[in-house]
Design an enzyme around this catalytic site. Structure first.
Site, mmCIF file in Angstrom:
data_model
loop_
_atom_site.group_PDB
_atom_site.id
_atom_site.type_symbol
_atom_site.label_atom_id
_atom_site.label_comp_id
_atom_site.label_asym_id
_atom_site.label_seq_id
_atom_site.Cartn_x
_atom_site.Cartn_y
_atom_site.Cartn_z
ATOM 1 N N SER A 138 0.878 -1.002 -0.075
ATOM 2 C CA SER A 138 0.093 0.244 0.152
ATOM 3 C C SER A 138 0.796 0.935 0.015
ATOM 4 O O SER A 138 2.095 1.121 0.036
ATOM 5 C CB SER A 138 -0.823 0.013 1.302
ATOM 6 O OG SER A 138 -1.084 1.246 2.028
ATOM 7 N N TYR A 151 -1.052 -0.811 10.540
ATOM 8 C CA TYR A 151 -1.275 -0.921 8.873
ATOM 9 C C TYR A 151 -0.085 -1.160 8.351
ATOM 10 O O TYR A 151 0.344 -1.577 7.986
ATOM 11 C CB TYR A 151 -2.450 0.063 8.098
ATOM 12 C CG TYR A 151 -2.737 -0.453 6.825
ATOM 13 C CD1 TYR A 151 -3.401 -1.931 6.762
ATOM 14 C CD2 TYR A 151 -2.394 0.044 5.987
ATOM 15 C CE1 TYR A 151 -3.694 -2.462 5.111
ATOM 16 C CE2 TYR A 151 -3.284 0.141 4.572
ATOM 17 C CZ TYR A 151 -3.537 -1.048 4.154
ATOM 18 O OH TYR A 151 -4.181 -2.103 2.610
HETATM 19 N N1 NAP Z 1 -8.709 -1.476 -1.292
HETATM 20 C C1 NAP Z 1 -7.707 -0.416 -1.049
HETATM 21 O O1 NAP Z 1 -8.017 1.500 -0.659
HETATM 22 C C2 NAP Z 1 -6.607 -0.838 -0.951
HETATM 23 C C3 NAP Z 1 -5.398 0.329 -1.100
HETATM 24 C C4 NAP Z 1 -3.944 -0.489 -0.569
HETATM 25 C C5 NAP Z 1 -3.909 -1.713 -0.689
HETATM 26 N N2 NAP Z 1 -4.842 -2.382 -0.396
HETATM 27 C C6 NAP Z 1 -4.505 -3.737 -0.164
HETATM 28 O O2 NAP Z 1 -5.360 -4.454 -1.132
HETATM 29 C C7 NAP Z 1 -5.077 -6.188 -0.798
HETATM 30 C C8 NAP Z 1 -7.147 -6.521 -0.657
HETATM 31 O O3 NAP Z 1 -7.773 -6.043 0.089
HETATM 32 P P1 NAP Z 1 -9.248 -5.139 -0.639
HETATM 33 O O4 NAP Z 1 -8.448 -3.710 -0.834
HETATM 34 O O5 NAP Z 1 -9.415 -6.380 -1.581
HETATM 35 O O6 NAP Z 1 -10.260 -5.679 0.181
HETATM 36 P P2 NAP Z 1 -11.256 -6.674 0.448
HETATM 37 O O7 NAP Z 1 -11.846 -6.595 -0.339
HETATM 38 O O8 NAP Z 1 -11.678 -6.385 1.910
HETATM 39 O O9 NAP Z 1 -10.539 -8.015 1.007
HETATM 40 C C9 NAP Z 1 -9.287 -8.622 1.276
HETATM 41 C C10 NAP Z 1 -9.991 -9.672 1.246
HETATM 42 O O10 NAP Z 1 -8.992 -10.648 2.634
HETATM 43 C C11 NAP Z 1 -9.400 -11.673 3.257
HETATM 44 N N3 NAP Z 1 -9.117 -11.777 4.599
HETATM 45 C C12 NAP Z 1 -9.341 -11.004 5.541
HETATM 46 N N4 NAP Z 1 -8.700 -11.754 6.772
HETATM 47 C C13 NAP Z 1 -8.934 -12.633 6.250
HETATM 48 C C14 NAP Z 1 -7.629 -14.163 6.935
HETATM 49 N N5 NAP Z 1 -7.319 -14.221 8.289
HETATM 50 N N6 NAP Z 1 -7.811 -15.239 6.184
HETATM 51 C C15 NAP Z 1 -7.562 -15.110 5.452
HETATM 52 N N7 NAP Z 1 -8.339 -13.785 4.283
HETATM 53 C C16 NAP Z 1 -8.821 -13.311 5.050
HETATM 54 C C17 NAP Z 1 -10.836 -11.161 3.663
HETATM 55 O O11 NAP Z 1 -11.875 -12.360 3.410
HETATM 56 P P3 NAP Z 1 -12.618 -12.209 4.944
HETATM 57 O O12 NAP Z 1 -14.132 -11.879 4.026
HETATM 58 O O13 NAP Z 1 -13.467 -13.658 4.945
HETATM 59 O O14 NAP Z 1 -12.450 -11.493 5.301
HETATM 60 C C18 NAP Z 1 -10.899 -10.521 1.928
HETATM 61 O O15 NAP Z 1 -11.258 -11.168 0.788
HETATM 62 C C19 NAP Z 1 -4.705 -5.849 0.847
HETATM 63 O O16 NAP Z 1 -3.916 -6.239 1.320
HETATM 64 C C20 NAP Z 1 -5.633 -4.610 1.566
HETATM 65 O O17 NAP Z 1 -4.350 -3.928 2.361
HETATM 66 C C21 NAP Z 1 -6.160 -2.509 -0.688
#
Ligand code: NAP
Length: 253
Positions: A138, A151
Site C-alpha cells: 500500500s 496497517y
Molecule cells: N482497498 C484499498 O484501498 C487498498 C489500497 C491499497 C492496498 N490494499 C490492499 O489490498 C489487499 C486486498 O484488499 P481489498 O482492498 O481487496 O479488501 P477486501 O475486499 O476487504 O478483501 C480482503 C480479503 O482478505 C480476506 N481476509 C481477511 N482476513 C483474512 C484471514 N485471516 N485469512 C484469509 N483471508 C482473510 C478477506 O476475507 P473475509 O471476507 O473472509 O474477511 C477478503 O477476502 C489488502 O492487502 C489491502 O491491504 C487495499
C-alpha cells in the site's frame, strides 16, 4: 504440459477476485484461499467458466490453517508458479488510550504473518520453478498516514521481510511489491471518519496493472497518481508530505 497455477489469498475480496479473473483469462489455473467456504464456492463456480480452479479454506493468520491448506494443494499435484499475498485487513485509530491492542495483533497476524506463512510453505516449490511472489502492499508501505499505525507496521514489515528474501534468493525467485492507491473494495467499509480521497481505482484496473507488471517481472509497482506522487513527495520533501497529509486527514480522526 501441466498448467501453471496462481495461489491467491483473500481471493473473494475486491482485489483478490479481480486478480483471479485476470490471471484466469491469461490461462493460469487458480487456487482460491479464503475463510468462507460459501464465498469460495460461489467464486469457484463462476471462475470455472475460464480455467481450472481449486478452492481451499484458509485463515492466513493461523499457521496450522495455512499448513492444512498447503497440504491439500500439494495433494492435488498442481504446479504452483505464483503466490499472491493479498489477504489484508485494516484498523483505523489514533494510537491513544483507546487503541485496541487485540485489533493490532489480529491485523499484523493477518497482513504480515499470513504473507510469511504462505511464503514459507510454498518457497521450495516456487524456487524449483523460478516462480513469483506478488505482495500487495500500500502507499502506507512507504509513507505515513495518520490513524494507520497497525496497517503501517504490517506493510512496512512486509517491505523488510521481502527485501531480505529477495536478496537471499536473487535470480532464483521473482518477488514483486505492489503499492496501490485507494481501490473501491470492501476494506473501505471499515474506514472510520470517512476520508475524502482524490482518486479511487476499480479493482479491475489495479488487477490489470499488476498483471502487466508481473509479465515484465517488475520488482515494484506503484499504481495510481496518489501512490506515485506520495512516493516522490515523501522521499524528497518528507516534512511537506506529512504537513499536507495531516491537513487532509486529521480532521476526520
Ligand atoms: N482497498 C484499498 O484501498 C487498498 C489500497 C491499497 C492496498 N490494499 C490492499 O489490498 C489487499 C486486498 O484488499 P481489498 O482492498 O481487496 O479488501 P477486501 O475486499 O476487504 O478483501 C480482503 C480479503 O482478505 C480476506 N481476509 C481477511 N482476513 C483474512 C484471514 N485471516 N485469512 C484469509 N483471508 C482473510 C478477506 O476475507 P473475509 O471476507 O473472509 O474477511 C477478503 O477476502 C489488502 O492487502 C489491502 O491491504 C487495499
Amino acid at each position: 504440459m501441466n498448467k501453471d497455477y496462481v495461489v491467491i489469498t483473500g481471493a473473494y475480496g475486491g482485489l483478490g477476485e479481480a486478480m483471479a479473473y485476470r490471471f484466469a483469462q491469461a490461462g493460469f489455473g487458480i487456487v482460491l484461499l479464503g475463510r468462507s467456504p460459501e464465498k469460495l464456492k460461489a467464486l469457484e463456480t463462476d471462475l470455472q467458466k475460464y480455467t481450472d480452479v481449486l478452492s481451499v479454506t484458509c485463515d492466513v493468520s493461523d499457521w496450522e490453517s495455512c499448513v492444512k491448506a498447503h497440504g491439500l494443494i500439494e495433494a492435488s499435484n498442481l504446479s504452483v508458479k505464483i503466490l499472491i499475498n493479498n489477504a489484508g485487513i485494516t484498523y483505523i485509530h489514533r494510537f491513544d488510550e483507546n487503541y485496541d491492542i487485540q485489533k493490532f495483533q489480529n491485523l499484523v497476524l493477518t497482513n504480515l504473518n499470513g504473507s510469511v506463512y504462505l511464503t514459507k510453505l510454498f518457497l521450495k516449490e516456487l524456487l524449483s520453478k523460478k516462480g513469483s511472489i506478488i505482495n500487495i502492499s500500500s502507499v502506507i508501505g512507504y509513507a505515513p498516514v495518520i490513524g494507520r499505525t497497525a496497517y503501517a507496521a504490517s506493510k512496512f514489515g512486509m517491505e523488510g521481510f521481502f527485501s531480505v528474501l529477495a536478496a537471499e534468493w536473487e535470480q532464483k525467485l521473482h518477488i514483486m511489491m505492489v503499492y496501490p492507491t485507494f481501490i473501491a473494495t470492501h476494506i473501505r467499509e471499515n474506514t472510520v471518519g470517512k476520508q475524502e480521497v482524490n482518486e479511487i481505482l476499480t479493482p479491475e484496473v489495479v488487477a490489470e496493472q499488476i498483471f502487466k507488471a508481473f509479465q515484465s517481472k517488475k520488482e515494484r509497482v506503484y499504481i495510481g497518481k496518489t501512490a506515485k506522487l506520495s512516493k516522490l513527495m515523501y522521499k524528497f520533501f518528507p516534512k511537506l508530505y506529512v504537513h499536507l497529509m495531516r491537513q487532509k486527514i486529521s480532521k476526520n480522526l
